[in-house]
Design a protein around this motif. Structure first.
Motif, PDB file in Angstrom:
ATOM      1  N   TYR A 201       0.914  -1.151   0.239  1.00 51.99           N
ATOM      2  CA  TYR A 201       0.356   0.040   0.345  1.00 51.99           C
ATOM      3  C   TYR A 201       1.037   1.522  -0.380  1.00 51.99           C
ATOM      4  CZ  TYR A 201      -4.512   2.271   0.488  1.00 51.99           C
ATOM      5  OH  TYR A 201      -5.403   3.310  -0.029  1.00 51.99           O
ATOM      6  N   GLY A 202       1.928   1.394   1.000  1.00 54.96           N
ATOM      7  CA  GLY A 202       2.845   2.378   1.300  1.00 54.96           C
ATOM      8  C   GLY A 202       3.391   2.267  -0.377  1.00 54.96           C
ATOM      9  N   ALA A 203       3.618   1.491  -1.049  1.00 53.87           N
ATOM     10  CA  ALA A 203       4.468   1.449  -2.520  1.00 53.87           C
ATOM     11  C   ALA A 203       3.634   1.813  -3.697  1.00 53.87           C
ATOM     12  CB  ALA A 203       4.731   0.543  -2.824  1.00 53.87           C
ATOM     13  N   GLY A 204       2.070   1.655  -2.851  1.00 51.28           N
ATOM     14  CA  GLY A 204       1.773   2.599  -4.130  1.00 51.28           C
ATOM     15  C   GLY A 204       1.385   3.849  -3.955  1.00 51.28           C
ATOM     16  N   LEU A 205       0.850   4.495  -2.673  1.00 52.42           N
ATOM     17  CA  LEU A 205       1.269   5.752  -2.466  1.00 52.42           C
ATOM     18  C   LEU A 205       2.335   6.785  -3.044  1.00 52.42           C
ATOM     19  CD1 LEU A 205      -0.260   5.460   0.956  1.00 52.42           C
ATOM     20  CD2 LEU A 205      -1.771   6.360  -1.088  1.00 52.42           C
ATOM     21  N   VAL A 206       3.334   5.532  -2.739  1.00 46.49           N
ATOM     22  CA  VAL A 206       4.302   6.224  -3.331  1.00 46.49           C
ATOM     23  C   VAL A 206       3.742   6.648  -5.113  1.00 46.49           C
ATOM     24  CG1 VAL A 206       7.103   5.746  -4.210  1.00 46.49           C
ATOM     25  CG2 VAL A 206       6.204   5.496  -1.609  1.00 46.49           C
ATOM     26  N   GLU A 207       4.201   5.922  -5.967  1.00 45.48           N
ATOM     27  CA  GLU A 207       4.070   5.728  -7.646  1.00 45.48           C
ATOM     28  C   GLU A 207       2.911   7.148  -7.355  1.00 45.48           C
ATOM     29  OE1 GLU A 207       6.273   4.851  -8.602  1.00 45.48           O
ATOM     30  OE2 GLU A 207       6.620   3.331  -7.226  1.00 45.48           O
ATOM     31  N   LEU A 208       1.777   7.406  -6.708  1.00 46.82           N
ATOM     32  CA  LEU A 208       0.728   8.264  -6.941  1.00 46.82           C
ATOM     33  C   LEU A 208       1.194   9.221  -6.385  1.00 46.82           C
ATOM     34  CD1 LEU A 208      -2.269   6.370  -5.689  1.00 46.82           C
ATOM     35  CD2 LEU A 208      -1.894   6.862  -8.030  1.00 46.82           C
ATOM     36  N   HIS A 209       2.425   9.507  -6.147  1.00 47.93           N
ATOM     37  CA  HIS A 209       3.822  10.782  -4.854  1.00 47.93           C
ATOM     38  C   HIS A 209       2.761  11.175  -3.947  1.00 47.93           C
ATOM     39  CE1 HIS A 209       4.238  11.917  -9.730  1.00 47.93           C
ATOM     40  NE2 HIS A 209       5.003  11.136  -9.528  1.00 47.93           N
ATOM     41  N   LYS A 210       2.536  10.639  -3.317  1.00 46.29           N
ATOM     42  CA  LYS A 210       1.795  10.779  -2.113  1.00 46.29           C
ATOM     43  C   LYS A 210       2.517  10.581  -0.952  1.00 46.29           C
ATOM     44  CE  LYS A 210      -2.848  11.186  -1.488  1.00 46.29           C
ATOM     45  NZ  LYS A 210      -4.187  10.047  -1.171  1.00 46.29           N
ATOM     46  N   TYR A 211       4.075  10.911  -1.212  1.00 51.38           N
ATOM     47  CA  TYR A 211       5.475  11.192  -0.352  1.00 51.38           C
ATOM     48  C   TYR A 211       5.087  10.551   0.968  1.00 51.38           C
ATOM     49  CZ  TYR A 211       6.940  11.211  -4.582  1.00 51.38           C
ATOM     50  OH  TYR A 211       6.897  11.075  -6.311  1.00 51.38           O
ATOM     51  N   GLN A 212       4.330  11.963   1.254  1.00 54.18           N
ATOM     52  CA  GLN A 212       4.295  11.578   2.876  1.00 54.18           C
ATOM     53  C   GLN A 212       3.592  10.825   3.627  1.00 54.18           C
ATOM     54  OE1 GLN A 212       6.723  14.095   5.373  1.00 54.18           O
ATOM     55  NE2 GLN A 212       6.141  12.681   6.805  1.00 54.18           N
ATOM     56  N   GLU A 213       2.233  11.160   3.163  1.00 52.82           N
ATOM     57  CA  GLU A 213       1.298   9.211   3.778  1.00 52.82           C
ATOM     58  C   GLU A 213       1.786   9.131   3.344  1.00 52.82           C
ATOM     59  OE1 GLU A 213      -3.264   8.372   1.831  1.00 52.82           O
ATOM     60  OE2 GLU A 213      -1.944  10.300   1.080  1.00 52.82           O
ATOM     61  N   ALA A 214       2.945   8.282   2.527  1.00 56.88           N
ATOM     62  CA  ALA A 214       3.626   6.903   2.438  1.00 56.88           C
ATOM     63  C   ALA A 214       4.183   6.353   2.825  1.00 56.88           C
ATOM     64  CB  ALA A 214       3.672   6.460   0.824  1.00 56.88           C
ATOM     65  N   LEU A 215       5.026   6.646   4.050  1.00 50.48           N
ATOM     66  CA  LEU A 215       5.335   6.827   5.033  1.00 50.48           C
ATOM     67  C   LEU A 215       5.408   6.045   6.155  1.00 50.48           C
ATOM     68  CD1 LEU A 215       8.108  10.019   5.176  1.00 50.48           C
ATOM     69  CD2 LEU A 215       8.513   7.780   4.196  1.00 50.48           C
ATOM     70  N   ASP A 216       4.150   6.510   7.200  1.00 54.49           N
ATOM     71  CA  ASP A 216       3.576   5.603   7.202  1.00 54.49           C
ATOM     72  C   ASP A 216       3.329   4.281   7.120  1.00 54.49           C
ATOM     73  OD1 ASP A 216       3.046   7.545   9.176  1.00 54.49           O
ATOM     74  OD2 ASP A 216       0.886   8.285   8.875  1.00 54.49           O
ATOM     75  N   PRO A 217       2.703   4.040   6.479  1.00 54.08           N
ATOM     76  CA  PRO A 217       2.151   2.143   5.943  1.00 54.08           C
ATOM     77  C   PRO A 217       3.665   1.715   5.946  1.00 54.08           C
ATOM     78  CG  PRO A 217       1.614   3.552   4.406  1.00 54.08           C
ATOM     79  CD  PRO A 217       1.925   4.590   4.964  1.00 54.08           C
ATOM     80  N   LEU A 218       4.938   2.650   5.272  1.00 56.95           N
ATOM     81  CA  LEU A 218       6.324   1.952   4.894  1.00 56.95           C
ATOM     82  C   LEU A 218       6.454   1.535   6.304  1.00 56.95           C
ATOM     83  CD1 LEU A 218       6.711   4.146   1.930  1.00 56.95           C
ATOM     84  CD2 LEU A 218       5.978   1.348   1.549  1.00 56.95           C
ATOM     85  N   ASN A 219       6.625   2.652   7.165  1.00 53.96           N
ATOM     86  CA  ASN A 219       7.506   3.089   8.480  1.00 53.96           C
ATOM     87  C   ASN A 219       6.776   1.423   9.440  1.00 53.96           C
ATOM     88  OD1 ASN A 219       9.400   4.615   7.914  1.00 53.96           O
ATOM     89  ND2 ASN A 219       8.119   6.267   8.793  1.00 53.96           N
ATOM     90  N   GLU A 220       5.774   1.838   9.482  1.00 56.12           N
ATOM     91  CA  GLU A 220       5.002   0.242   9.895  1.00 56.12           C
ATOM     92  C   GLU A 220       4.804  -1.410   9.372  1.00 56.12           C
ATOM     93  OE1 GLU A 220       0.354  -1.198  10.046  1.00 56.12           O
ATOM     94  OE2 GLU A 220       0.291   0.678   9.643  1.00 56.12           O
ATOM     95  N   ALA A 221       5.081  -1.321   8.257  1.00 56.85           N
ATOM     96  CA  ALA A 221       5.989  -2.448   7.428  1.00 56.85           C
ATOM     97  C   ALA A 221       7.041  -2.565   8.891  1.00 56.85           C
ATOM     98  CB  ALA A 221       6.161  -2.619   6.250  1.00 56.85           C
ATOM     99  N   ILE A 222       7.797  -1.774   8.266  1.00 54.57           N
ATOM    100  CA  ILE A 222       9.125  -1.966   9.221  1.00 54.57           C
ATOM    101  C   ILE A 222       9.208  -2.633  10.285  1.00 54.57           C
ATOM    102  CG2 ILE A 222      11.929  -0.533   9.224  1.00 54.57           C
ATOM    103  CD1 ILE A 222      10.924   1.017   5.999  1.00 54.57           C
ATOM    104  N   ARG A 223       8.061  -1.633  10.980  1.00 53.10           N
ATOM    105  CA  ARG A 223       8.407  -2.082  12.658  1.00 53.10           C
ATOM    106  C   ARG A 223       7.583  -3.158  12.834  1.00 53.10           C
ATOM    107  NH1 ARG A 223       4.354  -1.747  15.343  1.00 53.10           N
ATOM    108  NH2 ARG A 223       2.877  -0.609  13.686  1.00 53.10           N
ATOM    109  N   VAL A 224       6.886  -3.464  12.241  1.00 51.85           N
ATOM    110  CA  VAL A 224       6.743  -5.207  11.838  1.00 51.85           C
ATOM    111  C   VAL A 224       7.831  -6.033  11.921  1.00 51.85           C
ATOM    112  CG1 VAL A 224       4.495  -6.265  11.728  1.00 51.85           C
ATOM    113  CG2 VAL A 224       4.378  -4.584  11.648  1.00 51.85           C
TER     114      VAL A 224
END
Length: 879
Positions: A201-224
């Motif tokens: 989901y974070g990767a999809g947001l990155v491709e839609l240029h929603k970079y700040q929004e993407a960091l939340d799910p990406l960091n969530e994945a890294i944390r889990v």
């Protein structure tokens, strides 16, 4: 312009783990486990369930040998096919593995349900990286068999994988629904899937240029992943985070993260992950203008994609390589690269995301090589393919992002046709993109009547109320995260497979215009920008400075105006750049402007010519596109005998109005936070004074009665005029959350935030809606226009909307609005009435900050008072 994949190969099914990262846990447990093949198989299954396929591979090999020796051939086949994901990171090609797995399905050993389920699961993983159409069917089979075998978590994963395949096939609505459904289950019971779907989901947001929004799910994945023993390294999240950091301008951090990743995976020759990392790092180099290192990385990325026969990956990276070569003027290698991209895409014909980009890119190259005929044919085909892709966008927000991401298809075609002198065709090409969201809303408007809130609605309302009522940073962070999750469960707002809107013909647009009007459609590009000037009798195109220059000048001038500074030199330069070379501007007094880029937020009326503001000589109106303008000008508002003339809303009233013209109270909030909702002393005076000037009957919602619930339950389609004197909230990162702020209610049936997504679902029939709140004409700017509150009211059915380009003062706003409506009461047409009100403030000495931020969007013509001047009724409904 660099265009990346919606979900590139980093969404691979957990294949890109680094073995060393989990080695300690493996060896510790291995010493405790039995060496029986069954125990080895169980341990390997545990690791593979956590997507640690590389760690699991040697265990599967040992188990396979032991199981064959014991004559357990079905289980041995199960173990054998389970070794394949790890092999995919070496030199074994995916097509060869897919063919072998399909053969394995025909073996007698594959009749065992568990073995068959494992073969299908591995097959689906590999097909996701090869052909999304094949993968979607395979994952559907996995879901069915997993449910039959009572493997409910695997069935949930299969739903998510079908969603990923749907995304790659352009079916974004289905993709969102399926991935969010799988992600919801994974958060509760499946950490490995949680990591994967948060990453995806974070990767999809990155491709839609929603970079700040993407960091939340990406960091969530890294944390889990960090908190889950034996979990695979979250490579999808890491590579997507590199792109997000670069998108936010944090290139130094992005390059450092990429270098660390390359160092780790190079030791293990993980070709798939190396492909992705080189491609991602190339993007960072490009953003920094380092084209040499970028091309070197793209060449390396293409080499790994070819090695593994990753057709989608090869399509992606060869297109990017062609773009890079073209940027440097190397036409022959650019043509070779784009041809390789197109040929690779032929191996996955169901996936269309890259097709419009590659065809438009080849069209540019062919035009540079002098083959104009082929260039035009390629551009036309590219636009048709993009129309097909956009037809599956589930929401206006996603459609805007896709239009912006692939804007070169339309803008490049426009520029090419202009150079050929084909202005009518050029207008049609750019109008296929401009105002597309608004055209769809106006021609196929779905009305959502007031209804009993469903569980998602109630949950979202509760979260928004909680957000409004706290200023604790940590609590707000948690609530915002929960709001984001709830928003993903909302139903899409665009009908599935909607028909692409048909652009208005130039001849019809010319007939729409009156003798005093000139229609100006801007197309900003590098190295040259353009403006089409259309009158009743002429169609001409004029060259302008580059997009870079115009965006910079427009942004700087707007900033100066907001700071209440006068900069006549810059105002004159912008006039010269945008209007000075257009003879029609000198001949016509009414300008109808389709802006582009930063021009969307520029008040044209404040431009300067020969020491005078443009306001003094010209009337200015903006519209999203020529097609929208045509619809509005020809759309007749239904007039019924029981129609209501006026609706005025003022929630934040005060009984102590200020007496000076220039006041300090602003109609804007930043949070939103309840503590920011200060009184707007002049808002009640504004709506009540306007009511005296207009025919009745009317309705006033004042103070505590001006709630979102009361507003929504009015017969909104019957009001001819609305003045909403409220606080405004703009959210550039999440434009659908931008809102008008109504009074709080007890209990909170609604949250008091009338958001953009809700405004679009209203049913209006108003000749004029005035949004005398802050920033109602502000939003994320893209090729297709601005996603803002103003356009949402046009979508809902308003004929014209007055909105604001920045934070406005309460007293000055009330003064301008009451003067504006007084002019309307004297039978002035809408645009001229606003101009006269602004001129009065200018004559009183107010700088542009106080008047230039108000713009009229839509049809400038028509009044709101019948020429007879007779009131329809003398009744009033004050609440």
């Amino acid at each position: 312009m660099r265009i990346a994949a919606p979900l590139p190969l980093r969404i691979a099914a957990g294949l890109l783990a680094v073995a060393s990262l989990g080695a300690v846990g493996y060896h510790a447990l291995h010493r405790r486990d039995s060496h029986s093949p069954e125990a080895l198989l169980a341990r390997a299954d545990h690791l593979s369930w956590l997507n640690s396929w590389i760690m699991a591979a040697p265990l599967y090999r040992q188990a396979e040998v032991g199981l064959r020796q014991k004559g357990q051939f079905s289980k041995a086949l199960y173990a054998q096919v389970s070794e394949m994901p790890a092999e995919s990171e070496s030199s074994v090609t995916i097509p060869a593995q897919i063919a072998l797995l399909r053969h394995d399905l025909t073996l007698p050993e594959a009749h065992d349900p568990e073995t068959r389920l494992r073969i299908l699961t591995i097959l689906g993983m590999l097909e996701t990286n090869y052909d999304a159409g094949m993968a979607r069917k395979t994952w559907a089979a996995v879901e069915t068999l997993a449910l039959r075998q009572h493997h409910f978590l695997l069935a949930s994963r299969a739903v998510g994988e079908q969603g990923i395949a749907a995304f790659l096939l352009g079916d974004i609505g289905t993709a969102k629904k399926d991935v969010v459904r799988a992600w919801t289950v994974a958060r509760v019971a499946d950490p490995a899937a949680h990591i994967r779907y948060a990453s995806v989901y974070g990767a999809g947001l990155v491709e839609l240029h929603k970079y700040q929004e993407a960091l939340d799910p990406l960091n969530e994945a890294i944390r889990v992943a960090k908190d889950t023993p034996d979990a695979a390294y979250p490579s999808i999240a890491i590579t997507a985070k590199i792109e997000a950091l670069s998108g936010l301008g944090r290139n130094k951090e992005a390059l450092a993260l990429a270098a660390a990743e390359l160092q780790k995976v190079s030791r293990y020759h993980l070709a798939g992950h190396l492909y992705e990392l080189y491609q991602v790092r190339a993007a960072v180099y490009e953003s920094a203008g380092q084209w040499g290192p970028a091309i070197s990385d793209l060449v390396e990325s293409a080499r790994y994609a070819k090695q593994l026969s990753y057709w989608r990956g090869l399509t992606q990276v060869e297109g990017l390589l062609a773009e890079a070569y073209l940027h440097q003027g190397n036409l022959k290698p650019a043509l070779n690269a784009v041809n390789e991209a197109i040929q690779a895409n032929e191996q996955i014909p169901d996936e269309m995301y890259f097709v419009p980009r590659d065809l438009a890119l080849k069209a540019r190259i062919m035009a540079r090589l002098g083959n104009v005929k082929m260039s035009n044919a390629l551009y036309e085909k590219s636009a048709d393919m993009l129309d097909a892709l956009l037809s599956k966008a589930p929401t206006p927000s996603i459609e805007r992002h896709l239009l912006n991401d692939l804007s070169e298809v339309y803008a490049g075609y426009f520029a090419s046709l202009v150079r050929q002198g084909k202005l009518t065709d050029a207008f049609r090409a750019i109008e296929r993109a401009r105002g597309r969201v608004e055209v769809q809303a106006l021609t196929d408007h779905a009305v959502v009547a007031p209804h009993e809130p469903n569980p998602v609605d109630r949950h979202l309302t509760a979260l928004n109320v909680a957000l409004l009522n706290t200023d604790n940073a940590a609590a707000r962070g948690r609530i915002l995260h929960a709001i984001y999750g709830a928003e993903q469960q909302l139903n899409p707002s665009i009908p599935a497979d909607s028909t692409p809107p048909k652009p208005v013909a130039v001849a019809r647009l010319e007939s729409d215009l009156n003798a005093s009007e000139v229609f100006l459609e801007y197309v900003l590009a590098n190295p040259q920008s353009y403006v089409l000037a259309i009158t009743r009798d002429t169609l001409r195109c004029y060259m302008l400075p580059s997009k870079s220059v115009l965006d910079q000048d427009a942004g700087k001038y707007r900033s100066e105006l907001i700071r209440q500074q006068a900069d006549p030199t810059l105002g004159q330069r912008l006039f010269d750049e945008l209007l000075g070379g257009i003879p029609e501007v000198r001949e016509k007094r009414a300008l109808i402007v389709v802006p582009d880029g930063k021009l969307d937020l520029l008040p044209f009326s404040a431009l300067v010519n020969d020491g005078h503001y443009l306001l003094e000589s010209h009337q200015v109106t903006t519209v999203p596109s020529g097609t929208v303008f045509d619809i509005l000008r020809h759309r007749e508002n239904s007039v019924r005998e029981d129609n209501l003339a006026y609706l005025g809303v003022a929630a934040w009233i005060s009984h102590s109005p200020k007496t000076t013209l220039i006041a300090s109270t602003r109609r804007a909030i930043r949070g939103p936070e309840r503590s920011e909702f200060v009184a707007l002393p002049e808002s009640r005076y504004e709506v009540e004074t306007i009511a005296k000037d207009l025919p009745q009957p009317d309705t006033l919602l004042l103070g505590a009665q001006a709630t979102e619930t009361n507003f929504k339950h009015l017969p909104l389609a019957r009001y001819s005029v609305m003045d909403l004197a409220l606080h405004g909230y703009v959210n550039p990162e999440f434009p659908a959350r931008s809102a008008l702020i109504f009074a709080p209610e007890r209990p909170p049936i609604d949250d008091g935030l009338l958001e953009v997504r809700e405004i679009r679902n209203l049913h209006l029939n108003a000749s004029l809606v005035t949004l005398s709140a802050c920033d109602t004409g502000v939003g994320p700017v893209g090729e297709e226009g601005v996603a803002d509150i103003e356009n949402a009211f046009l979508d809902a059915g308003a004929q014209s909307v007055v909105a604001t380009l920045w934070k406005v003062e309460d007293q000055a706003t009330a003064h301008l609005m009451t003067t504006f409506y007084a002019q309307l009461a004297r039978h002035e047409e809408k645009a001229e009435a606003l101009r006269q009100a602004q001129l009065e403030m200018l004559r009183e000495g107010a700088p542009p900050y106080y008047w230039a931020g108000f713009v009229l969007d839509g049809d400038p013509n028509g009044g709101i008072v019948q020429k007879s001047g007779g009131n329809l009724d003398s009744s009033r409904n004050v609440q």
